[in-house]
Design an enzyme around this catalytic site. Structure first.
Site, short mmCIF file in Angstrom:
data_model
loop_
_atom_site.label_atom_id
_atom_site.label_comp_id
_atom_site.label_asym_id
_atom_site.label_seq_id
_atom_site.Cartn_x
_atom_site.Cartn_y
_atom_site.Cartn_z
CB THR A 199 -0.77 0.13 1.26
OG1 THR A 199 -0.05 0.23 2.57
CG2 THR A 199 -1.58 -1.46 1.53
CD GLU B 98 16.50 -3.58 -4.08
OE1 GLU B 98 16.58 -2.67 -4.47
OE2 GLU B 98 17.37 -4.18 -3.32
CB ALA C 74 9.71 -1.14 -9.66
CG LEU D 134 15.36 -1.23 -11.67
CD1 LEU D 134 15.69 0.01 -12.15
CD2 LEU D 134 16.06 -2.40 -12.73
CD GLU E 270 2.24 5.63 -5.37
OE1 GLU E 270 1.10 5.02 -5.13
OE2 GLU E 270 3.41 5.27 -5.31
CG ASP F 18 7.36 8.34 -5.61
OD1 ASP F 18 7.02 7.54 -4.44
OD2 ASP F 18 7.93 7.74 -6.42
CE LYS G 274 10.32 5.72 -6.22
NZ LYS G 274 9.82 5.59 -7.87
N GLY H 298 5.62 -0.45 -12.66
CA GLY H 298 4.67 -1.24 -13.56
C GLY H 298 4.37 -2.46 -12.26
#
Length: 815
Positions: free
Chosen positions: A555, A606, A611, A613, A667, A678, A682, A797
């Protein structure tokens, strides 16, 4: 000669007795056999219940009697449908005697041990008669002999002690002249030296068979029951438990003492002394190998542990105090006090400091033990030399059993590390010098998890079961479930990992299945599911208390991330797609890592960056190997990269963002992506993984959105402002196009500072040809000072994000 004993379940119905008859017929082809039988299943309890009702003046005892009568008559009618008048008449006379006894109890209002022995003996006496007559009716040479004429005891009614010499003499004398193919004996029943009916107590039928087998030096004592031998663990708690083919007398005694109910310890002693092997067999599946118990000890064995067992309802008592150190006699006084109260001590441990003695007893005895011990040591307690006895209940004993454990190093270490990894607290430990038994006291609620974890560790060819609980069964969650289903067999065969999804929740409903949710049709399980509640979900995970549990958050909800620390404190691993926890306050990020370390569990995320990677993993490996990361340059938003790769002077910005959201690259609220927050999260996470103590406020965010975009109240309002400000976005595109550049939203970290923003990337730069939803990260380090280490690939994705989550789950399985 062989001796066979059949328990109550084996003779509990006409169909089961037919199975017994078939076994006896086959077994007696080559050698004479003695068969000892219990009462028909459930009859002993009915007899005692009828007696209790009778002395309470409750005439329902007559109804219970009628039930007993009907059960026996119906069994005879099924077994011997014709020419059974004499048999029915004989049983009828025995039942008349039973009713007369019950009527007498009704008048006397007293059920003494002596009368109780007479009452319960009807069960075995009738069942043995039925079986012998059935054998005869089918042309099989059989003879019933009343064990009361052979087994002689004292007059301790309810649990009489066998008088060995006269009993053996009777058995030898009878079988010296008996030439019958099958001799049927009622188990459990005996006569005292004064001629009164007695019984042999718990396991009495087994004991009858054991005495006969030992006296006659039988080839084997076969105990037929409803399980296929002694198991590596309790099969009702451990589904993977399997029968043990070969076991020593000593191992069998240990397993029996610690709760393996298929064999009662006193049963073993006569045949152990006579060196007569025991074979445990299943009446329902006679072809199963069963368990052979003998004095044989296997010299070469791969697994020194033969079984894992437990005892419930344990109270742990601790006598401690400074006045005990170096003073002889405390142990003597303590255990004498317990002996006088007839309290059995099941478990004892004492540290070499002599400051404390811990011992385990049955919970029902704890109050008596507490009062008597405090009274016995009242003087020392008053002087504060010792403390009042400490009593803890709600505990169980678990034990590893095996003769050969003493010849193998590290058994204890493997046992306790397995318990520790599953958050099972060990309250006390006992291990003898022989190392045949390693015992530990744990909380009763952890028994099932402990047994399964230990069984997996010692018996299951290193196959590790992972129990997964998923919150967030949306687009990514569905892909993860599909991937787990698709790879399930491969993981079991190649990696020895069995991944089961035990719980799922979406925003509305949640489902659970302790045996694993059926992944072929899991959506239908939500049709009648309960309403989602994160606290109830957490409590359900705790109640299930499964080994190797993993909580997976798919989520973007802050409320879900709040529960991470609670799971970690229970040694439940956390896999998070949600970035909020790792990009929130640094103290929270640090606390979660400290908890994972403290509770020997995993916190993996991770997919927070890139995503599927391996960006975080690569960075961690660089740091762990001693390299120093000097700077990071990255395009970390697959959604923004998709947007700017598809936006131009022939498309409008609003439609491009709508398309990105529709295809699942943003999102649900695209403002999270387009505002840059976002990406800021990261790069913050990467900076923290590199050792920086940064907060989100420390990240410089150069937004390309307009003030109206940023101040929109809802997603719909946001899309309206995108239409209104289309010229703003076209100007941004035109500027880049004029310079021959591509627009990329870039994150940078260097010299302890970080920033994010839209950049015009010239041709020839590694970011220039970044296509679709791809991400790219360039790590500049002391080992890679000029040519950076690059990680590049799809960064958004559902499929790739799910694969990243799946990889984290597998990583935990390989830990």
């Amino acid at each position: 000669m062989k001796v066979l004993k059949f328990g109550g379940t084996s003779v509990g119905s006409a169909s089961n007795i037919n199975k017994v008859i078939a076994i006896l017929d086959k077994k007696s082809e080559d050698t004479p056999i003695v068969v000892v039988v219990s009462a028909v299943g459930g009859i002993t309890d009915k007899l005692l219940n009828a007696g209790r009702l009778a002395i309470l003046k409750d005439e329902v005892y007559k109804t219970v009697f009628e039930d007993i009568q009907n059960i026996h008559f119906s069994i005879v009618q099924e077994l011997i449908p014709e020419d059974n008048e004499l048999i029915i008449s004989t049983i009828g006379k025995k039942l008349e005697a039973l009713l007369s006894l019950l009527d007498g109890l009704y008048l006397l209002n007293e059920l003494t041990p002596k009368i109780s022995d007479k009452l319960v003996s009807f069960g075995e006496l009738i069942s043995s008669y039925i079986i012998s007559e059935t054998l005869k009716s089918r042309g099989i040479d059989a003879k019933r002999k009343n064990s009361q004429e052979l087994i002689i005891t004292d007059s301790n009614h309810g649990n009489a002690e066998v008088s060995i010499q006269p009993t053996r003499a009777n058995i030898v004398e009878y079988f010296k002249s008996s030439k019958h193919r099958i001799t049927v004996l009622p188990g459990f029943v005996a006569n005292s030296t004064t001629g009164e009916e007695t019984t042999l107590g718990r396991g009495g039928s087994d004991y009858t068979a054991s005495i006969v087998a030992a006296t006659l030096n039988a080839e084997v004592l076969e105990i037929w029951t409803d399980v296929s031998g002694m198991y590596t663990a309790n099969p009702s708690l451990v589904k993977q438990a399997k029968p043990i083919e070969q076991i020593s007398f000593q191992e069998a005694l240990e397993l029996s003492h610690f709760g393996a109910k298929v064999l009662y310890p006193p049963t073993v002693q006569p045949v152990l002394d006579a060196n007569v092997p025991i074979l445990i067999k299943n009446t329902m599946y006679p072809e199963d190998v069963g368990t052979r118990i003998s004095d044989f000890t296997e010299k070469s064995i791969k697994n020194p542990v033969k079984g894992i067992t437990h005892i419930d309802n344990i109270a742990l008592l601790t006598l401690q105090g400074p006045g005990m150190v170096g003073i002889p006699g405390f142990s003597k006084r303590l255990f004498e006090t317990l002996a006088l109260e007839k309290i059995n001590v099941i478990f004892i441990t004492q540290a070499s400091s002599e400051h404390a003695i811990c011992f385990g007893i049955d919970t029902k005895d704890k109050e008596t033990a507490e009062n008597s011990i405090n009274k016995a040591f009242e003087y020392e307690i008053t002087l504060k030399k010792i403390e009042p006895i400490l009593v803890e209940s709600g505990l169980s004993i678990i034990a590893l059993i095996g003769d050969n454990m003493k010849n193998y190093q590290g058994i204890s270490g493997r046992m306790f590390s397995t318990l520790g990894k599953n958050n099972i607290n060990v309250r006390a430990i006992a291990q003898g010098a022989s190392e045949r038994n390693i015992s530990a006291i744990i909380d009763e609620i952890d028994v099932k998890k402990a047994l399964n974890a230990l069984h997996e560790r010692f018996f299951e060819v290193e196959t590790k079961q992972l129990n997964v609980f998923i919150v967030g069964v949306g687009n990514v969650g569905e892909r993860l479930i599909d991937q787990i289903e698709q790879q399930h067999q491969f993981l079991k065969e190649k990696l020895k990992i069995d991944v089961r999804i035990v719980g799922m929740a979406n925003s509305r409903k949640m489902i659970f299945n302790e045996e694993g949710i059926d992944l072929e049709d899991w959506p239908s399980a939500f049709d009648f599911a309960e309403k989602t509640n994160l606290e109830i979900f957490y409590n359900r995970v705790l109640d299930l208390n499964l080994r190797n549990s993993i909580f997976v958050d798919i989520t973007a909800e802050e409320e879900v991330s709040y529960w991470y620390e609670h799971y970690l404190r229970q040694s439940i691993s956390v896999v998070a797609c949600n970035k909020i926890a790792c990009s929130g306050a640094y103290s929270l990020y640090e606390n979660l890592h400290d908890l994972a370390l403290s509770y020997n569990t995993s916190f993996l995320y991770e997919t927070n960056v890139g995503a599927g990677l391996p960006i975080i993993n690569t960075l961690n490996n660089l740091v762990a190997s001693g390299d120093k990361v000097t700077s990071i340059e990255a395009v970390l938003s697959g959604s923004l990269n998709f947007v700017f790769n598809n936006f131009g002077d022939h498309t409008n910005f609003h439609d491009t963002v709508k398309r990105a959201q529709f295809e699942g690259y943003t999102e649900p609220d695209p403002r999270i992506d387009l505002s840059g927050i976002d990406v800021a999260r990261k790069i913050l996470i990467l900076a923290r993984e590199n050792g920086e103590k940064m907060e989100i406020e420390d990240i410089e965010n150069e937004s390309f959105l307009t003030k109206a975009n940023l101040e929109s109240d809802t997603v719909d309002d946001f899309y309206d402002t995108l239409k209104e400000d289309e010229s703003h976005f076209q100007d941004i595109y035109a500027s880049a196009k004029e310079k021959g550049c591509q627009l990329k939203y870039v994150a940078e970290f260097k010299n302890g500072k970080a920033k994010v923003g839209l950049r015009e990337i010239p041709e020839g730069h590694p970011f220039y040809n970044l296509e679709g939803k791809d991400n790219i990260v360039m790590f500049y380090t002391e080992r890679y000072p000029e040519q950076p280490l690059i990680v590049k690939g799809a960064g958004a994705g559902a499929d790739v994000t799910a694969s990243g989550l799946f990889a984290d789950i597998i990583k935990i399985g390989n830990k």
